[in-house]
Design an enzyme around this catalytic site. Structure first.
Site, short mmCIF file in Angstrom:
data_model
loop_
_atom_site.label_atom_id
_atom_site.label_comp_id
_atom_site.label_asym_id
_atom_site.label_seq_id
_atom_site.Cartn_x
_atom_site.Cartn_y
_atom_site.Cartn_z
CE LYS A 108 -3.63 4.68 0.58
NZ LYS A 108 -2.20 4.60 0.87
CG ASP A 145 -1.82 1.22 1.27
OD1 ASP A 145 -2.88 1.15 0.65
OD2 ASP A 145 -1.45 2.26 1.88
CG HIS A 179 -4.49 9.74 0.08
ND1 HIS A 179 -3.15 9.61 -0.20
CD2 HIS A 179 -4.62 9.38 1.38
CE1 HIS A 179 -2.50 9.21 0.88
NE2 HIS A 179 -3.37 9.06 1.85
CE1 TYR A 181 0.78 7.92 2.28
CE2 TYR A 181 1.23 5.63 1.79
CZ TYR A 181 0.42 6.59 2.35
OH TYR A 181 -0.73 6.20 2.99
N1 LIG Z 1 -5.22 6.40 3.65
C1 LIG Z 1 -4.64 7.15 4.55
O1 LIG Z 1 -4.97 8.32 4.72
C2 LIG Z 1 -3.56 6.56 5.40
C3 LIG Z 1 -3.11 7.26 6.53
C4 LIG Z 1 -2.11 6.66 7.31
C5 LIG Z 1 -1.61 5.41 6.95
N2 LIG Z 1 -2.07 4.78 5.82
C6 LIG Z 1 -1.52 3.45 5.42
O2 LIG Z 1 -1.56 2.57 6.53
C7 LIG Z 1 -0.25 2.04 6.75
C8 LIG Z 1 -0.05 1.71 8.20
O3 LIG Z 1 -0.29 2.85 9.02
P1 LIG Z 1 0.87 3.59 9.84
O4 LIG Z 1 2.11 3.51 9.05
O5 LIG Z 1 0.35 4.92 10.21
O6 LIG Z 1 0.97 2.82 11.20
P2 LIG Z 1 0.94 1.34 11.80
O7 LIG Z 1 1.17 0.31 10.77
O8 LIG Z 1 -0.27 1.28 12.66
O9 LIG Z 1 2.21 1.44 12.77
C9 LIG Z 1 3.50 1.66 12.27
C10 LIG Z 1 4.39 2.01 13.46
O10 LIG Z 1 4.41 0.91 14.38
C11 LIG Z 1 5.74 0.41 14.48
N3 LIG Z 1 5.60 -1.05 14.44
C12 LIG Z 1 5.30 -1.82 13.36
N4 LIG Z 1 5.27 -3.11 13.69
C13 LIG Z 1 5.55 -3.19 15.00
C14 LIG Z 1 5.68 -4.26 15.90
N5 LIG Z 1 5.51 -5.52 15.51
N6 LIG Z 1 5.99 -3.98 17.20
C15 LIG Z 1 6.17 -2.69 17.61
N7 LIG Z 1 6.06 -1.63 16.80
C16 LIG Z 1 5.76 -1.88 15.50
C17 LIG Z 1 6.52 0.95 13.31
O11 LIG Z 1 7.86 1.16 13.64
P3 LIG Z 1 9.12 0.79 12.67
O12 LIG Z 1 8.72 1.12 11.27
O13 LIG Z 1 10.19 1.67 13.21
O14 LIG Z 1 9.38 -0.68 12.87
C18 LIG Z 1 5.82 2.28 13.07
O15 LIG Z 1 6.31 3.26 13.96
C19 LIG Z 1 0.63 3.18 6.22
O16 LIG Z 1 1.99 2.79 6.06
C20 LIG Z 1 -0.08 3.54 4.95
O17 LIG Z 1 0.20 2.57 3.95
C21 LIG Z 1 -3.03 5.34 5.04
#
Ligand SMILES: NC(=O)c1ccc[n+]([C@@H]2O[C@H](COP(=O)([O-])OP(=O)(O)OC[C@H]3O[C@@H](n4cnc5c(N)ncnc54)[C@H](OP(=O)(O)O)[C@@H]3O)[C@@H](O)[C@H]2O)c1
Length: 277
Positions: free
Chosen positions: A77, A47, A110, A52
């Site tokens: 997106k 994704d 998005h 990004y």
């Molecule tokens: N459509 C939208 O508006 C929108 C908005 C936000 C996000 N997204 C999508 O959703 C995806 C995921 O959301 P997100 O990146 O905000 O957050 P997330 O996946 O909820 O969390 C990522 C964070 O958690 C840490 N993490 C990951 N796995 C872990 C584990 N097993 N144990 C402890 N910590 C862990 C990562 O650290 P490290 O990377 O340092 O390991 C990072 O800081 C995004 O990458 C994007 O593709 C979409």
């Protein structure tokens, strides 16, 4: 689709892995490394988004993986400033070129940016891309019920997916119910609460200890058992592996109830009604 992740079937029959890999806030060169590690670990769904700035790195990792195109599921997106019929078609071409792909699996708007009042025209461009076979499924992100209602009234294709903020502190019951009624898959962004606090909640830590798993694995399992599509992000190799190793255990009804009780309707990100730039 050969993968350790089971698929869900979208409303047009296309299969999408229920767990994928998110790359928000990962710079382009690091995205290449992280996506390569994710593909190696067994992820088949990625994704990304135009905003990004890592579609090229993502595409390089995909190309270098040697995996068959049909075994991959790539989502990107359309950014807000590209909304509008013609500009969406142009932005799609740019994204596809950056990814180095011939077609996309899922293209999302998005944010609705309601004050622009352009998401209906934008979506009509997505319908054209779908009809032309340039994308296998189209959908939206951050759409509130009123935006979905308007799309349904003014366009022909029901979105395959609505990607929304969703984690134990923001469980989105009403949106999930509406999506289920309309045949729209709910995809959870920030499924781990962006690593901010959710993984330290005592109830989640206790469930993790009970199953001999990590808090992140428990939260991802909760999403999967609810039927959500999840796209956890990590740039840490051990976590990339940990986050896909969630198919060998199950939460019981007591665990699910304990996580249900954590809802606070609390957003980490902005309210989509107010995102207009
Ligand atoms: N459509 C939208 O508006 C929108 C908005 C936000 C996000 N997204 C999508 O959703 C995806 C995921 O959301 P997100 O990146 O905000 O957050 P997330 O996946 O909820 O969390 C990522 C964070 O958690 C840490 N993490 C990951 N796995 C872990 C584990 N097993 N144990 C402890 N910590 C862990 C990562 O650290 P490290 O990377 O340092 O390991 C990072 O800081 C995004 O990458 C994007 O593709 C979409």
């Amino acid at each position: 689709m050969s993968s350790k992740v089971p698929p869900i079937i979208l409303n047009n029959g296309v299969e999408m892995p229920q767990l994928g890999f998110g790359v928000w806030q990962v710079p382009d060169d690091e995205a290449e490394t992280a996506v390569a590690q994710a593909l190696e670990a067994g992820y088949r769904s990625i994704d990304t988004a135009a905003i990004y700035g890592n579609e090229e790195g993502t595409g390089r990792a995909v190309a270098a993986s040697g995996l068959a195109r049909e075994d991959l599921f790539v989502t990107t997106k359309l950014w807000n400033s590209d909304q509008g019929y013609d500009s969406t078609l142009r932005a799609f071409d740019t994204s596809l070129a950056k990814l180095g792909l011939e077609y996309l699996d899922l293209y999302l708007i998005h944010w609705p940016t309601p004050a622009r009042d352009m998401y209906v025209d934008t979506y009509k461009a997505l319908e054209k891309l779908l009809a032309d076979g340039r994308v296998r499924a189209v959908g939206v992100s951050n759409f509130l019920p009123e935006h979905l209602e308007r799309l349904t009234a003014e366009t022909s294709v029901i979105p395959a997916v609505n990607q929304i903020e969703l984690h134990p502190h923001l469980q989105q019951h009403a949106a999930r119910e509406l999506h289920a009624e309309q045949g729209i898959a709910t995809e959870a962004w920030s499924p781990l609460g962006s690593g901010k606090g959710i993984l330290d909640i005592p109830a989640i830590v206790a469930i993790a200890q009970k199953h001999g798993r990590t808090p992140a694995q428990v939260v991802l399992r909760w999403h999967l058992q609810l039927g959500n599509v999840v796209i956890p992000k990590s740039v840490t190799p051990s976590r990339i592996k940990e986050n896909i190793d969630v198919f060998g255990f199950a939460l019981d009804t007591e665990d699910l109830a304990a996580i249900s009780a954590l809802n606070e309707d609390r957003r980490l990100g902005p309210d989509p009604a107010n995102v207009n730039s």
